[in-house]
Design an enzyme around this catalytic site. Sequence first.
Site, PDB file in Angstrom:
ATOM      1  N   LYS A 109       0.847  -1.188   0.000  1.00  0.00           N
ATOM      2  CA  LYS A 109       0.000   0.000   0.000  1.00  0.00           C
ATOM      3  C   LYS A 109       0.891   1.249   0.000  1.00  0.00           C
ATOM      4  O   LYS A 109       1.483   1.595   1.013  1.00  0.00           O
ATOM      5  CB  LYS A 109      -0.929   0.045   1.226  1.00  0.00           C
ATOM      6  CG  LYS A 109      -1.973   1.180   1.087  1.00  0.00           C
ATOM      7  CD  LYS A 109      -2.598   1.615   2.398  1.00  0.00           C
ATOM      8  CE  LYS A 109      -1.785   2.699   3.081  1.00  0.00           C
ATOM      9  NZ  LYS A 109      -1.785   4.013   2.370  1.00  0.00           N
TER      10      LYS A 109
ATOM     11  N   GLY B 187       7.161   5.293   8.031  1.00  0.00           N
ATOM     12  CA  GLY B 187       6.251   6.415   8.253  1.00  0.00           C
ATOM     13  C   GLY B 187       6.400   6.960   9.658  1.00  0.00           C
ATOM     14  O   GLY B 187       7.480   6.910  10.248  1.00  0.00           O
ATOM     15  N   SER B 188       5.312   7.460  10.191  1.00  0.00           N
ATOM     16  CA  SER B 188       5.374   8.171  11.472  1.00  0.00           C
ATOM     17  C   SER B 188       5.339   7.218  12.662  1.00  0.00           C
ATOM     18  O   SER B 188       4.797   6.113  12.592  1.00  0.00           O
ATOM     19  CB  SER B 188       4.203   9.147  11.593  1.00  0.00           C
ATOM     20  OG  SER B 188       3.005   8.441  11.856  1.00  0.00           O
ATOM     21  N   THR B 189       5.897   7.685  13.779  1.00  0.00           N
ATOM     22  CA  THR B 189       5.895   6.911  15.020  1.00  0.00           C
ATOM     23  C   THR B 189       4.466   6.681  15.512  1.00  0.00           C
ATOM     24  O   THR B 189       4.134   5.595  16.008  1.00  0.00           O
ATOM     25  CB  THR B 189       6.729   7.643  16.087  1.00  0.00           C
ATOM     26  OG1 THR B 189       8.055   7.839  15.570  1.00  0.00           O
ATOM     27  CG2 THR B 189       6.818   6.860  17.379  1.00  0.00           C
ATOM     28  N   ALA B 190       3.599   7.684  15.352  1.00  0.00           N
ATOM     29  CA  ALA B 190       2.206   7.559  15.806  1.00  0.00           C
ATOM     30  C   ALA B 190       1.494   6.432  15.056  1.00  0.00           C
ATOM     31  O   ALA B 190       0.778   5.623  15.662  1.00  0.00           O
ATOM     32  CB  ALA B 190       1.464   8.871  15.605  1.00  0.00           C
ATOM     33  N   THR B 191       1.678   6.357  13.736  1.00  0.00           N
ATOM     34  CA  THR B 191       1.059   5.289  12.949  1.00  0.00           C
ATOM     35  C   THR B 191       1.644   3.937  13.337  1.00  0.00           C
ATOM     36  O   THR B 191       0.930   2.927  13.393  1.00  0.00           O
ATOM     37  CB  THR B 191       1.248   5.546  11.441  1.00  0.00           C
ATOM     38  OG1 THR B 191       0.700   6.824  11.123  1.00  0.00           O
ATOM     39  CG2 THR B 191       0.566   4.489  10.598  1.00  0.00           C
ATOM     40  N   ALA B 192       2.946   3.909  13.614  1.00  0.00           N
ATOM     41  CA  ALA B 192       3.601   2.651  13.988  1.00  0.00           C
ATOM     42  C   ALA B 192       3.013   2.074  15.277  1.00  0.00           C
ATOM     43  O   ALA B 192       2.913   0.855  15.430  1.00  0.00           O
ATOM     44  CB  ALA B 192       5.100   2.871  14.155  1.00  0.00           C
TER      45      ALA B 192
ATOM     46  N   GLU C 146      10.326   1.568  10.209  1.00  0.00           N
ATOM     47  CA  GLU C 146      11.326   2.630  10.002  1.00  0.00           C
ATOM     48  C   GLU C 146      10.591   3.946  10.157  1.00  0.00           C
ATOM     49  O   GLU C 146       9.768   4.314   9.327  1.00  0.00           O
ATOM     50  CB  GLU C 146      11.968   2.476   8.618  1.00  0.00           C
ATOM     51  CG  GLU C 146      13.261   3.243   8.477  1.00  0.00           C
ATOM     52  CD  GLU C 146      13.056   4.676   7.999  1.00  0.00           C
ATOM     53  OE1 GLU C 146      13.120   5.591   8.857  1.00  0.00           O
ATOM     54  OE2 GLU C 146      12.816   4.875   6.809  1.00  0.00           O
TER      55      GLU C 146
ATOM     56  N   CYS D  13      13.449  11.424   6.115  1.00  0.00           N
ATOM     57  CA  CYS D  13      13.559  11.093   7.546  1.00  0.00           C
ATOM     58  C   CYS D  13      14.977  11.289   8.068  1.00  0.00           C
ATOM     59  O   CYS D  13      15.192  11.391   9.275  1.00  0.00           O
ATOM     60  CB  CYS D  13      13.089   9.667   7.799  1.00  0.00           C
ATOM     61  SG  CYS D  13      13.971   8.438   6.807  1.00  0.00           S
TER      62      CYS D  13
ATOM     63  N   GLU E 133       9.625  16.004  15.150  1.00  0.00           N
ATOM     64  CA  GLU E 133      10.014  15.941  13.742  1.00  0.00           C
ATOM     65  C   GLU E 133       9.162  16.919  12.935  1.00  0.00           C
ATOM     66  O   GLU E 133       7.943  16.782  12.864  1.00  0.00           O
ATOM     67  CB  GLU E 133       9.831  14.523  13.196  1.00  0.00           C
ATOM     68  CG  GLU E 133      10.334  14.388  11.784  1.00  0.00           C
ATOM     69  CD  GLU E 133      10.260  12.968  11.247  1.00  0.00           C
ATOM     70  OE1 GLU E 133      11.187  12.547  10.542  1.00  0.00           O
ATOM     71  OE2 GLU E 133       9.246  12.288  11.512  1.00  0.00           O
TER      72      GLU E 133
END
Length: 485
Positions: free
Chosen positions: A176, A229-234, A251, A285, A389
Amino acid sequence: MNIKHLVLENYIGGKFVPCSKLIDSFNPSTGEVYCKVPDSGPEEVDAAVTAAKKAFPDWSAKSPAERSKVLNKLADLIEAGLEEFAQAESKDQGKTITFARNVDIPRSAENFRFFASSVLHHTNDCSQMDHMGCLNYTVRCPVGVAGLISPWNLPLYLLTWKIAPAVATGNTVVAKPSEMTSVTAWMMCQLLEEAGFPPGVVNIVFGTGPRAGDALVSHPDVPLISFTGSTATARLITERSAPYCKKLSLELGGKNPAIIFADADMEQCISTTVRSSFSNQGEICLCTSRIFVERSIYPEFLARFVETARRWKTGVPSDPSNDNGALISKEHLQKVKGYVALALTEGAQVHCGEDVDKLILPQQNAGGYFMLPTIISGVKDSSALMQEEIFGPVTCVTPFDEEEEVISRANGVRYGLSATVWSRDVGRVHRVARKLQAGLVWTNCWLVRDLNLPFGGMKNSGIGREGGKDSYHFFTEVKSITIKH
């Protein structure tokens, strides 16, 4: 190919499949709708997973050399279409045509070439237990269906960095891309059959994280997820995949420091640090967003750094003379500008860029999401500008006095992706590099990459590593076999 008003389709089981729901995707340099992207959900993801599962037995049974040949053919086809891909990537993402031509698309082809080669050169372990009459050895098996989620900043570059090792090692994939930058992934799908990929080996489902992404990471038949992607999504991915004990490679973001000692090569340091701060609109990043400069050279560095940044040209992405194009979206531009506004309320000084210099654009680009390289000083280490970030063309410069002090300050964030150290003292660069909490440390350079080496971060910058041997290990499961004779 005219890609002005595209309607993209999912690629499932070797065929393009239309989607009943669509999302608008914008051209960042004009602010206008550029194409329509499928708004896929559980139904589409399930169809893709089914196709991938069906293709897995035959694909995984092929020899590494057979799979390697297919990857190399796809690399040839991407290279043959380099200009078309570069134009699409620039228009879709906002980056300059120069960056897409020189970085994104060549690296996309190189990802396939690299893993086509590296998969041929791994060896397994063997140990003898003569006293027991046993021989032990290991084999590595593909995991199954790999779920791959890639971001919008380096669209094809980071998508192929995941697809290439996954399929080289015998997995099939459901990928995706970001809904904001889906066009080059869709273009690549048009080449897969010609390259020799059997139907179902590579499936691409377009859509948003909350719908398509969520369906993929929580699918019981997808045992492995690679996400950038972002830490929040992870965090959400970790929660949604936890019930299934999936293998995860995450990552995530960075808040990357540059540490500049008084003995640094000032000329090289300034030109590289402008590049490391502002390349791709600061939307990498690995970009430098905190610059610590030894106090004795701080005034000279700041003056020359600002002067050089002012020569970093921002404008229409299709103009090859521009260094930066547009940021990805209106919302992202407002977020990045919000950090500059916050700096001013905190008493910091903006030396160039936002609110200081005027950006002149052609009329047709007046609605685009452009922002000049912005340098800020007088920011406290505790400020959001030094802790979060920003992911845009904004960097903060601050003086330091002692080596131990700057190491502590550089490590004083929740991220740990990369760092750069500038000094001619060999002992010092080794010493500082060891103490920095970062997965990658460059000294006297930036973004020099050997794809064999591990890539990934510490702390909130992620889990796991990818790169030659590390990708091989991630995309396979090891099995120990003992033979008694």
